[in-house]
Write an enzyme that holds these catalytic residues in place. Structure first.
Site, PDB file in Angstrom:
ATOM      1  N   ARG A 167     -42.475   5.336 -12.530  1.00  0.00           N
ATOM      2  CA  ARG A 167     -42.763   4.090 -11.844  1.00  0.00           C
ATOM      3  C   ARG A 167     -42.940   4.816 -10.364  1.00  0.00           C
ATOM      4  NH1 ARG A 167     -36.988   1.053 -11.174  1.00  0.00           N
ATOM      5  NH2 ARG A 167     -36.584   1.961  -9.147  1.00  0.00           N
ATOM      6  N   TYR A 190     -28.670   8.976   2.452  1.00  0.00           N
ATOM      7  CA  TYR A 190     -30.157   9.284   2.208  1.00  0.00           C
ATOM      8  C   TYR A 190     -30.946  10.067   3.228  1.00  0.00           C
ATOM      9  CZ  TYR A 190     -35.124   7.545   0.838  1.00  0.00           C
ATOM     10  OH  TYR A 190     -36.334   7.499   0.612  1.00  0.00           O
ATOM     11  N   LYS A 216     -32.726  13.802   2.861  1.00  0.00           N
ATOM     12  CA  LYS A 216     -34.385  13.636   3.017  1.00  0.00           C
ATOM     13  C   LYS A 216     -34.392  14.680   4.244  1.00  0.00           C
ATOM     14  CE  LYS A 216     -35.705  11.078  -0.165  1.00  0.00           C
ATOM     15  NZ  LYS A 216     -36.432  11.500  -1.187  1.00  0.00           N
TER      16      LYS A 216
HETATM   17  P1  NAD Z   1     -38.443   4.360  -7.423  1.00  0.00           P
HETATM   18  O1  NAD Z   1     -37.074   4.093  -7.427  1.00  0.00           O
HETATM   19  O2  NAD Z   1     -39.350   3.348  -7.657  1.00  0.00           O
HETATM   20  O3  NAD Z   1     -38.705   5.696  -8.356  1.00  0.00           O
HETATM   21  C1  NAD Z   1     -37.920   6.602  -8.326  1.00  0.00           C
HETATM   22  C2  NAD Z   1     -38.389   7.653  -9.768  1.00  0.00           C
HETATM   23  O4  NAD Z   1     -37.364   8.778  -9.742  1.00  0.00           O
HETATM   24  C3  NAD Z   1     -38.053   6.838 -10.773  1.00  0.00           C
HETATM   25  O5  NAD Z   1     -39.127   7.217 -11.766  1.00  0.00           O
HETATM   26  C4  NAD Z   1     -36.870   7.266 -11.566  1.00  0.00           C
HETATM   27  O6  NAD Z   1     -36.618   7.413 -12.876  1.00  0.00           O
HETATM   28  C5  NAD Z   1     -36.800   8.612 -11.039  1.00  0.00           C
HETATM   29  N1  NAD Z   1     -35.566   9.217 -10.912  1.00  0.00           N
HETATM   30  C6  NAD Z   1     -34.332   8.756 -10.249  1.00  0.00           C
HETATM   31  N2  NAD Z   1     -33.067   9.673 -10.575  1.00  0.00           N
HETATM   32  C7  NAD Z   1     -33.677  10.492 -11.105  1.00  0.00           C
HETATM   33  C8  NAD Z   1     -33.140  11.716 -11.782  1.00  0.00           C
HETATM   34  N3  NAD Z   1     -31.643  12.041 -11.742  1.00  0.00           N
HETATM   35  N4  NAD Z   1     -33.751  12.760 -12.572  1.00  0.00           N
HETATM   36  C9  NAD Z   1     -35.168  12.307 -12.697  1.00  0.00           C
HETATM   37  N5  NAD Z   1     -35.622  11.235 -12.055  1.00  0.00           N
HETATM   38  C10 NAD Z   1     -34.856  10.237 -11.532  1.00  0.00           C
HETATM   39  O7  NAD Z   1     -38.678   5.006  -6.233  1.00  0.00           O
HETATM   40  P2  NAD Z   1     -40.311   5.224  -5.120  1.00  0.00           P
HETATM   41  O8  NAD Z   1     -39.959   4.275  -4.145  1.00  0.00           O
HETATM   42  O9  NAD Z   1     -41.234   5.374  -6.190  1.00  0.00           O
HETATM   43  O10 NAD Z   1     -39.618   6.549  -4.463  1.00  0.00           O
HETATM   44  C11 NAD Z   1     -40.214   7.767  -4.816  1.00  0.00           C
HETATM   45  C12 NAD Z   1     -39.508   8.877  -3.949  1.00  0.00           C
HETATM   46  O11 NAD Z   1     -40.258   8.592  -2.480  1.00  0.00           O
HETATM   47  C13 NAD Z   1     -38.212   9.114  -3.661  1.00  0.00           C
HETATM   48  O12 NAD Z   1     -37.938  10.523  -3.228  1.00  0.00           O
HETATM   49  C14 NAD Z   1     -38.143   7.985  -2.455  1.00  0.00           C
HETATM   50  O13 NAD Z   1     -36.851   8.509  -1.685  1.00  0.00           O
HETATM   51  C15 NAD Z   1     -39.313   8.512  -1.748  1.00  0.00           C
HETATM   52  N6  NAD Z   1     -39.420   7.659  -0.521  1.00  0.00           N
HETATM   53  C16 NAD Z   1     -39.896   6.348  -0.889  1.00  0.00           C
HETATM   54  C17 NAD Z   1     -40.206   5.437   0.114  1.00  0.00           C
HETATM   55  C18 NAD Z   1     -40.467   3.802  -0.197  1.00  0.00           C
HETATM   56  O14 NAD Z   1     -40.721   3.277   0.814  1.00  0.00           O
HETATM   57  N7  NAD Z   1     -40.678   3.736  -1.540  1.00  0.00           N
HETATM   58  C19 NAD Z   1     -40.300   5.976   1.455  1.00  0.00           C
HETATM   59  C20 NAD Z   1     -40.000   7.043   1.862  1.00  0.00           C
HETATM   60  C21 NAD Z   1     -39.631   7.985   0.634  1.00  0.00           C
END
Ligand code: NAD
Length: 248
Positions: free
Chosen positions: A16, A156, A160
């Site tokens: 996702r 977090y 990061k």
């Molecule tokens: P999300 O929660 O929608 O998706 C996270 C994904 O990671 C999911 O598919 C989940 O199944 C997977 N996951 C979680 N724990 C896991 C594990 N132990 N092993 C394997 N898979 C695992 O989050 P997102 O918003 O799509 O974020 C994706 C990345 O981007 C993350 O690293 C997040 O920190 C980073 N990020 C997101 C944002 C934001 O605003 N959404 C901003 C900066 C960074």
């Protein structure tokens, strides 16, 4: 022009959100995709179905990125299934937000394990293949929070920021073998992760963004496409923000 024809890309946590967006954009450019998910088999199967329109190989693996053993097994299986690996995208991540006063040890450890140790696990597991190929692109998804810090997200932010130090070190260690290591630092991207926030917080984030909108998974995926492709062959050790100008 398809930029990733015949390349095999690993993406962690792609069932996702941003990971899914990356998988779709890269597959549309001809990449074969091996992705992991932690729990949701249904979402993983849905993504595989959606990918069938691109005429590439795509396979989902249930694997915990925080586990060193799982990561080794997963990568061995990918080599068996796909033959090689050209690009590694470490995307899996979680949040367990709280003010330090209320944050417990498990909240800290878990976030470091899933967000930071996973990057070590996956780079360790893929490096032999990259060294053998004398080629590889590692893309680690950090966050602008890792650059700037954020109240309520010390665990977090630490994870990061750790990714940035790790990635730059790997760029220095492996550059002479044509292995590149870069960091993508998204700002506020609207996904299931941010859907947990209340509307007031969301509005506050958006008002601080010069482009006056939240980002989409595709915005992040397009940078990953560039970093995965040979268009970025002289770029390593960098942190590139996808944040609508938020950190400017
Ligand atoms: P999300 O929660 O929608 O998706 C996270 C994904 O990671 C999911 O598919 C989940 O199944 C997977 N996951 C979680 N724990 C896991 C594990 N132990 N092993 C394997 N898979 C695992 O989050 P997102 O918003 O799509 O974020 C994706 C990345 O981007 C993350 O690293 C997040 O920190 C980073 N990020 C997101 C944002 C934001 O605003 N959404 C901003 C900066 C960074």
């Amino acid at each position: 022009m398809k930029l990733l024809e015949n390349k095999t890309v690993i993406i962690t946590g792609a069932s996702r959100g941003i990971g899914k967006g990356i998988a779709l954009v890269l597959a549309s450019h001809g990449a074969n995709i091996a992705f992991t998910y932690s729990k949701s088999v249904d979402s993983a199967n849905d993504l595989i179905k959606e990918m069938s329109k691109f005429d590439v190989n795509c396979k989902a693996y249930q694997s915990d990125a925080a586990s060193f053993e799982d990561s080794q097994k997963f990568v061995d299986q990918v080599i068996e299934d796909f033959g090689t690996i050209d690009v590694l995208i470490n995307n899996a991540g979680i949040t367990k937000d709280n003010l330090l006063m209320r944050m417990n040890e498990d909240d800290f450890d878990k976030v470091i394990e899933v967000n930071l140790k996973s990057v070590f696990n996956m780079v360790k597991a893929t490096q032999r293949t990259f060294l053998k190929n004398r080629s590889g692109s590692i893309i680690n998804i950090s966050s602008i929070v890792g650059i700037k810090g954020n109240a309520g997200q010390s665990n977090y932010a630490a994870s990061k920021a750790g990714i940035i130090g790790f990635s730059k070190s790997i760029a220095l260690e492996l550059g002479s073998r044509n292995i590149r290591s870069n960091v993508v630092a998204p700002g506020f991207i609207q996904t299931e992760m941010t859907d947990k926030l209340n509307q007031e917080v969301v509005n506050q984030w958006i008002s601080g963004i010069p482009l006056k909108r939240g980002g989409t998974p595709t915005d992040v995926a397009n940078l990953c496409l560039f970093l995965s492709s040979d268009l970025s062959s002289f770029i390593t050790g960098q942190v590139i923000n996808v944040d609508g100008g938020m950190l400017t």
